[in-house]
Design an enzyme around this catalytic site. Structure first.
Site, PDB file in Angstrom:
ATOM      1  N   ALA A 150       6.001  21.198  70.486  1.00  0.00           N
ATOM      2  CA  ALA A 150       6.225  20.664  71.830  1.00  0.00           C
ATOM      3  C   ALA A 150       7.696  20.743  72.213  1.00  0.00           C
ATOM      4  O   ALA A 150       8.033  21.100  73.346  1.00  0.00           O
ATOM      5  CB  ALA A 150       5.738  19.218  71.912  1.00  0.00           C
ATOM      6  N   TYR A 151       8.570  20.433  71.269  1.00  0.00           N
ATOM      7  CA  TYR A 151      10.006  20.493  71.540  1.00  0.00           C
ATOM      8  C   TYR A 151      10.432  21.925  71.846  1.00  0.00           C
ATOM      9  O   TYR A 151      11.133  22.184  72.838  1.00  0.00           O
ATOM     10  CB  TYR A 151      10.782  19.955  70.337  1.00  0.00           C
ATOM     11  N   ALA A 152       9.998  22.863  71.010  1.00  0.00           N
ATOM     12  CA  ALA A 152      10.370  24.262  71.225  1.00  0.00           C
ATOM     13  C   ALA A 152       9.805  24.788  72.538  1.00  0.00           C
ATOM     14  O   ALA A 152      10.455  25.568  73.240  1.00  0.00           O
ATOM     15  CB  ALA A 152       9.888  25.116  70.052  1.00  0.00           C
ATOM     16  N   SER A 154       9.366  23.080  75.253  1.00  0.00           N
ATOM     17  CA  SER A 154      10.210  22.567  76.337  1.00  0.00           C
ATOM     18  C   SER A 154      11.511  23.343  76.429  1.00  0.00           C
ATOM     19  O   SER A 154      12.030  23.582  77.524  1.00  0.00           O
ATOM     20  CB  SER A 154      10.474  21.069  76.139  1.00  0.00           C
ATOM     21  N   LYS A 155      12.042  23.763  75.304  1.00  0.00           N
ATOM     22  CA  LYS A 155      13.293  24.513  75.312  1.00  0.00           C
ATOM     23  C   LYS A 155      13.084  25.979  75.687  1.00  0.00           C
ATOM     24  O   LYS A 155      13.992  26.636  76.210  1.00  0.00           O
ATOM     25  CB  LYS A 155      13.987  24.397  73.955  1.00  0.00           C
TER      26      LYS A 155
END
Length: 242
Positions: A150-152, A154-155
């Site tokens: 999820a973090y990747a 978003s980035k």
């Protein structure tokens, strides 16, 4: 030439605070944007002023368009304009995709995607000729570490915004780039990780160590100042991990 004015979001974080100090040491006037850590923001302002620099702080939620508009208004009212925007503000909450809480996913997307869009929108409208916008991505988009889905994601959206906005600003003499750190020894990265995980990640780069916030600040300093021929790039700042 007038002193360049920089806005730094996420200025009280481990990387953000080093960027603030580095840009001030480069001779820039810095407006620190923070969300919750008012005491740390005050400490940084006092440290810069004590060293002969000029700085002030402003509280803003980067995903709130009214807050961000007020942040840029403050820079223009206090210092006459904006030349550099460094958008470090972001959150990282880790979980395998299968187990990801969707409320957590939405929180990250609000800060990391909407926040970048809102800050970039004001930067595109306000940056003066010769300006620089520097977003923050992550090397995890290439490293593909489990638990970072999820973090990747978003980035990855930050990467897309960066590359397209650089082209939308054609003819304005404004550079738009993203810095994509690998593992950096900050509380955001270290908290909650077993020592064996930290040691394993530190061994990945050929330089065989974790990055330091100062390593990242040096790259930002280049992009914010002399690096005028670097544009529409994602700079992987990870010691050669990828």
């Amino acid at each position: 030439m007038n002193t360049r004015v920089a806005i730094v979001t996420g200025a009280t974080g481990g990387i953000g605070s080093e960027i603030v100090k580095k840009l001030a040491a480069d001779g820039m006037t810095v407006l620190l944007s923070y969300t919750g850590n008012e005491n740390r923001a005050k400490e940084l302002v006092e440290e810069i002023i004590a060293g002969g620099g000029e700085a002030s702080a402003f509280r803003a939620d980067v995903a709130d368009e009214s807050d961000v508009e007020a942040l840029f208004d403050a820079a223009e009212q206090r210092y006459g304009g904006v030349d550099v925007v460094v958008h470090t503000a972001g959150i990282m909450l880790l979980s395998p995709l299968e187990e990801q809480d969707l409320e957590v996913l939405d929180r990250m997307h609000r800060t990391n995607i909407r926040g970048t869009f809102v800050v970039d929108q004001q930067a595109a409208r306000r940056l003066r000729k010769g300006g620089a916008l520097i977003n923050f991505s992550t090397s995890v988009t290439k490293l593909g570490l489990p638990g970072y889905t999820a973090y990747a994601a978003s980035k990855g959206a930050v990467d897309a915004m960066t590359l397209i906005l650089a082209r939308e600003l054609r003819g304005r003499d404004i550079t738009v780039n993203a810095v994509a750190p690998g593992p950096v020894a900050t509380p955001l990265f270290l908290d909650g990780k077993p020592q064996e995980v930290i040691d394993r990640l530190a061994s990945v780069p050929p330089l065989e160590r974790l990055g330091l916030p100062t390593d990242v600040a040096e790259v930002v300093s280049f992009l914010a100042g002399p690096g005028r021929w670097v544009n529409a790039q994602v700079i992987y700042t990870n010691g050669g991990a990828i």
